[in-house]
Enzyme design. Structure first.
Site: not given
Ligand code: FAD
Length: 435
Positions: A260, A263, A291, A326, A344, A367
């Site tokens: 993650e 990513w 749209w 997420n 979007w 997005w």
């Molecule tokens: P955990 O699940 O504990 O993951 C640890 C860290 O890994 C996160 O804090 C983040 O830095 C990174 N990470 C995890 N999943 C992703 C992912 N899919 N993409 C990029 N990084 C990831 N994340 C953001 O940090 N900022 C946003 O503005 C953001 N917008 C999102 C919009 C959409 C539509 C979606 C589907 C996902 C988005 N995410 C975003 C990714 C992800 O949802 C969040 O990082 C995550 O939910 C944050 O919760 P957590 O810190 O408990 O993450």
């Protein structure tokens, strides 16, 4: 007249900590006393629509902590408010600045802002150094064999892991005694900045890091009704946690979790190479999609009133707490651009205005993933069934009941659109645009 003694200024932006900080570690070796500076950027503050924006309070609280630590060594954090270029002109005329350091920022707004400041510093004969610190690998560090940026995540992640050396995860101590002695100066209050405090901020210090969650991440990460993710996003966003520290832990604790973090770096890399992706589909043919303009549907989505519990619980979690799980982000985003066929970009902007962990690269990247238009995105014909998602990931309705107190009563709305019909409409509309 500028003060006689030349100084080095470290301009804090999204790196609000004094430990394991590569750029500060180097700054204190510049030979000049280091003056730490933070600018509350009026251009950013004025654009925030909510006077109780959690991010402003989070930053404010972190600046207080930085000030307190720096004051223990007779220094202080200098905090200014204004447009960055104006502030820098003022700083340059008031002090004898020999050099400036920053952590590089890859967002389009930041790049434009920095370009203007770099020109100004250059005109004034000030040496500037910008380094990476918020990611392990940046910009073009990781390329394909042909020397191009990766478009697909899996080979990128493979190469990312192959590239990783111990030295990339080094910890960088900061010698606080190298900071300039300064009289304590006040921090503008939230009120001075035009904001009000909020009561439910995330913890100021991410430590102790949630090792148990990281270890069990694979099993719990998709269940929004449990505390199965780390909530460290906000700390990575504002640099209150070093990414190297987290990767050091993730590497040994759990490869799924490390993935993650990769990513996150993938999207930072994509944004660097595609600054236009903030406004345009990375795959241009997706901008041919017609749209729907439906303000009622958009409002229902924003307010969590669509009649689909996973979407609604997610949106209400966002509105009430500034965070969204997420799984719910994926379902809510897919629902907006496929079921409701709403652009979007509108959803991206709404998330940007509310998420405490808002990160331009990750938000735009995810997005575009949901809309199908990004690199390595969900295929356009894959349409989440929001009912099925509910049954799979929140089977006992923990998440739904937490954020939808009226769920199961007549006060909860009927679905604003029927899933099967919406799916057909989306497939048809996408097919026509992409043929
Ligand atoms: P955990 O699940 O504990 O993951 C640890 C860290 O890994 C996160 O804090 C983040 O830095 C990174 N990470 C995890 N999943 C992703 C992912 N899919 N993409 C990029 N990084 C990831 N994340 C953001 O940090 N900022 C946003 O503005 C953001 N917008 C999102 C919009 C959409 C539509 C979606 C589907 C996902 C988005 N995410 C975003 C990714 C992800 O949802 C969040 O990082 C995550 O939910 C944050 O919760 P957590 O810190 O408990 O993450």
């Amino acid at each position: 007249m500028p003060d006689e003694q030349p100084v080095h200024i470290h301009w804090f932006r999204r790196d609000l900590r004094l430990t394991d900080h590569r750029v500060l570690h180097q700054a204190v070796r510049s030979g000049y006393p280091v003056v730490p500076l933070f600018i509350f950027d009026r251009d950013i503050l004025d654009r925030l629509e909510n006077r109780t924006d959690r991010r402003v309070h989070f930053i404010h609280r972190q600046l207080q902590r930085l000030k307190k630590t720096l004051q223990t060594v007779g220094s202080d954090l200098v905090v200014k408010t204004g447009r960055p270029e104006g502030v820098w002109r003022e700083v340059l005329s008031a002090s004898n600045v020999a050099s400036v350091s920053v952590v590089r920022d890859y967002e389009p707004y930041a790049r434009e802002r920095d370009q203007a400041i770099w020109s100004l510093l250059k005109e004034n004969g000030v040496r500037l150094s910008g380094y990476k610190d918020q990611v392990i690998f940046e910009r073009s560090d990781i390329l394909t064999k042909a020397g191009d940026p990766f478009k697909v995540f899996t080979p990128y992640a493979k190469q990312w892991r192959r590239h990783l050396q111990e030295s990339d995860l080094e910890s960088f101590d900061v010698d606080l005694s190298a900071f300039q002695k300064l009289d304590p100066s006040p921090l503008p209050s939230l009120d001075d900045l035009g904001f009000r405090p909020v009561s439910d901020l995330p913890a100021a210090d991410p430590r102790p890091l949630p090792l148990d969650i990281i270890k069990g991440y694979r099993e719990t990460r998709d269940l929004p009704g449990q505390s199965g993710t780390t909530r460290l996003g906000v700390h990575l966003r504002f640099g209150t946690l070093s990414i190297r520290e987290l990767v050091r832990l993730a590497r040994t604790a759990n490869p799924t979790f490390l993935n993650e973090l990769v990513w996150r770096e993938f999207f930072q890399m994509v944004l660097w190479h595609h600054p236009e992706s903030v406004h345009r589909a990375i795959r241009p043919e997706y901008d041919r999609i017609e749209w729907e303009e439906n303000p009622d549907h958009f409002q229902a989505w924003c307010e969590g009133q669509t009649g689909y519990p996973m979407v609604d619980a997610g949106m209400r979690e966002l509105n009430e707490t500034g965070f969204m799980h997420n799984r719910a982000r994926m379902v809510a985003a897919g629902f907006l651009c496929k079921h409701l066929l709403i652009d979007w970009r509108k959803g991206e902007r709404y998330f940007a205005s509310r998420l405490i962990d808002f990160e331009c690269a990750s938000n735009v990247g995810n997005w575009q993933w949901a809309a199908g238009s990004g690199h390595d995105a969900a295929p356009w014909f894959r349409i989440f069934n929001p009912i099925r998602q509910q049954e799979r990931f929140d089977p006992d309705l923990h998440y739904a009941r937490k954020f939808l107190p009226e769920y199961g009563t007549t006060a909860y709305p009927e679905p604003i659109i029927e899933h099967a019909k919406a799916r057909e409409r989306a497939l048809d509309r996408y097919r026509r645009a992409l043929k």
